[in-house]
Design a protein around this motif. Structure first.
Motif, PDB file in Angstrom:
ATOM      1  N   LEU A  84       0.835  -1.201   0.000  1.00  0.00           N
ATOM      2  CA  LEU A  84       0.000   0.000   0.000  1.00  0.00           C
ATOM      3  C   LEU A  84       0.869   1.250   0.000  1.00  0.00           C
ATOM      4  O   LEU A  84       1.945   1.274   0.604  1.00  0.00           O
ATOM      5  CB  LEU A  84      -0.915   0.006   1.231  1.00  0.00           C
ATOM      6  CG  LEU A  84      -1.943  -1.131   1.327  1.00  0.00           C
ATOM      7  CD1 LEU A  84      -2.701  -1.040   2.640  1.00  0.00           C
ATOM      8  CD2 LEU A  84      -2.908  -1.090   0.148  1.00  0.00           C
TER       9      LEU A  84
ATOM     10  N   ARG B 122       0.216   7.166   3.150  1.00  0.00           N
ATOM     11  CA  ARG B 122      -0.903   8.102   3.146  1.00  0.00           C
ATOM     12  C   ARG B 122      -0.651   9.210   4.156  1.00  0.00           C
ATOM     13  O   ARG B 122      -0.039   8.989   5.209  1.00  0.00           O
ATOM     14  CB  ARG B 122      -2.208   7.388   3.508  1.00  0.00           C
ATOM     15  CG  ARG B 122      -2.603   6.269   2.571  1.00  0.00           C
ATOM     16  CD  ARG B 122      -3.063   6.785   1.229  1.00  0.00           C
ATOM     17  NE  ARG B 122      -3.632   5.711   0.401  1.00  0.00           N
ATOM     18  CZ  ARG B 122      -3.978   5.875  -0.866  1.00  0.00           C
ATOM     19  NH1 ARG B 122      -3.812   7.064  -1.458  1.00  0.00           N
ATOM     20  NH2 ARG B 122      -4.479   4.852  -1.550  1.00  0.00           N
TER      21      ARG B 122
ATOM     22  N   HIS C 174     -10.380   5.113   0.237  1.00  0.00           N
ATOM     23  CA  HIS C 174     -10.253   3.774   0.785  1.00  0.00           C
ATOM     24  C   HIS C 174      -9.027   3.105   0.198  1.00  0.00           C
ATOM     25  O   HIS C 174      -8.534   3.481  -0.880  1.00  0.00           O
ATOM     26  CB  HIS C 174     -11.491   2.932   0.490  1.00  0.00           C
ATOM     27  CG  HIS C 174     -11.678   2.630  -0.972  1.00  0.00           C
ATOM     28  ND1 HIS C 174     -12.257   3.522  -1.851  1.00  0.00           N
ATOM     29  CD2 HIS C 174     -11.345   1.531  -1.713  1.00  0.00           C
ATOM     30  CE1 HIS C 174     -12.286   3.003  -3.062  1.00  0.00           C
ATOM     31  NE2 HIS C 174     -11.728   1.801  -3.018  1.00  0.00           N
ATOM     32  N   ASP C 175      -8.544   2.101   0.910  1.00  0.00           N
ATOM     33  CA  ASP C 175      -7.400   1.325   0.436  1.00  0.00           C
ATOM     34  C   ASP C 175      -7.868   0.150  -0.417  1.00  0.00           C
ATOM     35  O   ASP C 175      -8.893  -0.487  -0.102  1.00  0.00           O
ATOM     36  CB  ASP C 175      -6.594   0.778   1.626  1.00  0.00           C
ATOM     37  CG  ASP C 175      -5.706   1.835   2.263  1.00  0.00           C
ATOM     38  OD1 ASP C 175      -5.074   2.600   1.509  1.00  0.00           O
ATOM     39  OD2 ASP C 175      -5.652   1.890   3.511  1.00  0.00           O
TER      40      ASP C 175
ATOM     41  N   VAL D 189      -6.837  -3.117  -0.556  1.00  0.00           N
ATOM     42  CA  VAL D 189      -5.981  -3.952   0.291  1.00  0.00           C
ATOM     43  C   VAL D 189      -5.589  -5.244  -0.419  1.00  0.00           C
ATOM     44  O   VAL D 189      -6.425  -5.912  -1.037  1.00  0.00           O
ATOM     45  CB  VAL D 189      -6.701  -4.284   1.621  1.00  0.00           C
ATOM     46  CG1 VAL D 189      -5.825  -5.191   2.479  1.00  0.00           C
ATOM     47  CG2 VAL D 189      -7.053  -3.002   2.367  1.00  0.00           C
TER      48      VAL D 189
END
Length: 365
Positions: free
Chosen positions: A275, A278, A292-293, A295
């Motif tokens: 990821l 952020r 949102h990630d 994932v």
């Protein structure tokens, strides 16, 4: 350990069973019968003469209608207390004072004072005392302990355990005068497992007990939440008014989540290395959407080994633990002090609930 002058260390441990109901007969007698090289049933007691006759025919043992006659029988080394809940302390104390080692069915006691009396008497008599929390021997629970200890799920924030059924009950375990109710009958097992995973000291307790389908006056719907100063929120939910089966476990952490049952469990661990970094952006987003990630998950699965996903397996494992303690001097896997902790939490739950007693729902006949 057993006194070698009383019995050869190679001989089976001689067992007496007080109470030949569901637990005494279907759990303990059956487990002992499968371990003939390590245990033998030498005497039993039950007020029902037909049950005594059945046991005598099956095991060739002595029988008594009065449990106190059983407690003083010299052919018994280990006394199994499988009488109704409200008699556990009385019968345990009597058996210990008669010089027996004691395995007491759960729940151990109503409050900590009773539990302490049992523990102190065992210590004074130089006898061992166990409480039958056999679910600690379930393979899924041992695996769960490993997963939590690994830290793979990160900081655990919420633990939920749930058992839902939809059924009426009308036996003695539905009556408060006998120590019945779902909190004692099933909740004691599940709270014990949660407190073994996370031995917290709750600073806030919420308890909701209600009657929905039961014909007795004890609860058949139970919700408990334990909040500690540090550690996860523990959430217990047991109901006989839940027609949809739930996962036994839902465990949420800062790096992943686990869900599952005694037969299989699945858990997902977030791969944060995949990821981007952020930073907080309090201004309005250009895309007008929630950020949102995406994932990347590491998926894991566990299945219980064949032949071990059943209650008889855990029953025999518990008795094997007793055998190792009495014959080889090993430390018990289920310490009475850990069960005392459970008794304390259960008593606090009851005390908190008593401030807002349920009125109950009209029972269907």
């Amino acid at each position: 350990m057993l006194n070698a002058s009383r019995q050869s260390m190679s001989a089976p441990i001689r067992v007496g069973i007080a109470g030949l109901g569901r637990s005494g007969w279907n759990i303990h007698a059956k487990a002992i019968a499968k371990m003939s090289g390590q245990f033998t049933i030498t005497a039993v007691a039950d007020p029902d003469a037909s049950r005594c006759a059945e046991a005598q025919g099956r095991f060739g043992c002595r029988t008594y209608r009065d449990v106190h006659d059983l407690f003083v029988d010299p052919v018994v080394d280990l006394m199994v207390i499988a009488s109704p809940n409200h008699l556990h302390m009385e019968h345990t104390l009597a058996a210990l004072r008669a010089g027996k080692h004691v395995l007491c069915e759960k729940p151990m006691a109503i409050d900590v004072a009773d539990a302490d009396a049992m523990i102190d008497t065992a210590d004074a008599m130089g006898r061992h005392l166990w409480v039958f929390h056999n679910r600690r021997f379930e393979p899924h629970f041992r695996k769960l302990q490993q997963i939590i200890a690994s830290g793979d799920l990160g900081d655990i924030v919420h633990v939920r355990t749930a058992v839902h059924n939809f059924t009426r009950r009308w036996d003695w375990q539905t009556l408060r005068q006998y120590g019945g109710g779902m909190l004692s009958n099933i909740g004691s097992h599940l709270l014990d497992l949660m407190l073994e995973l996370f031995p917290i000291e709750p600073v806030e307790i919420f308890t909701h007990l209600d009657r929905v389908l039961t014909l007795g006056d004890a609860e058949d719907h139970c919700v408990v939440m334990l909040k500690p100063n540090r550690g996860p929120l523990l959430h217990l939910e047991i109901s006989n008014a839940g027609a949809f089966e739930q996962d036994l476990w839902l465990i949420m952490g800062s790096q992943g989540t686990l869900r599952g049952n005694p037969n299989q469990m699945d858990w997902k661990i977030a791969d944060f290395s995949q990821l981007p970094n952020r930073e907080l952006q309090p201004q309005t987003t250009a895309q007008r959407v929630y950020p949102h990630d995406d994932v990347h998950w590491q998926l894991h699965h566990w299945t219980c080994p064949e032949g071990q996903n059943n209650s008889p397996y855990t029953h025999q494992q518990f008795y094997l633990d007793i055998f190792n303690t009495l014959k080889q001097g090993a430390q018990p896997n289920v310490s009475v002090q850990s069960v005392r902790r459970l008794v304390n939490v259960l008593a606090q739950c009851r005390a908190e609930e008593s401030q807002n007693k349920p009125t109950g729902i009209e029972v269907l006949s």
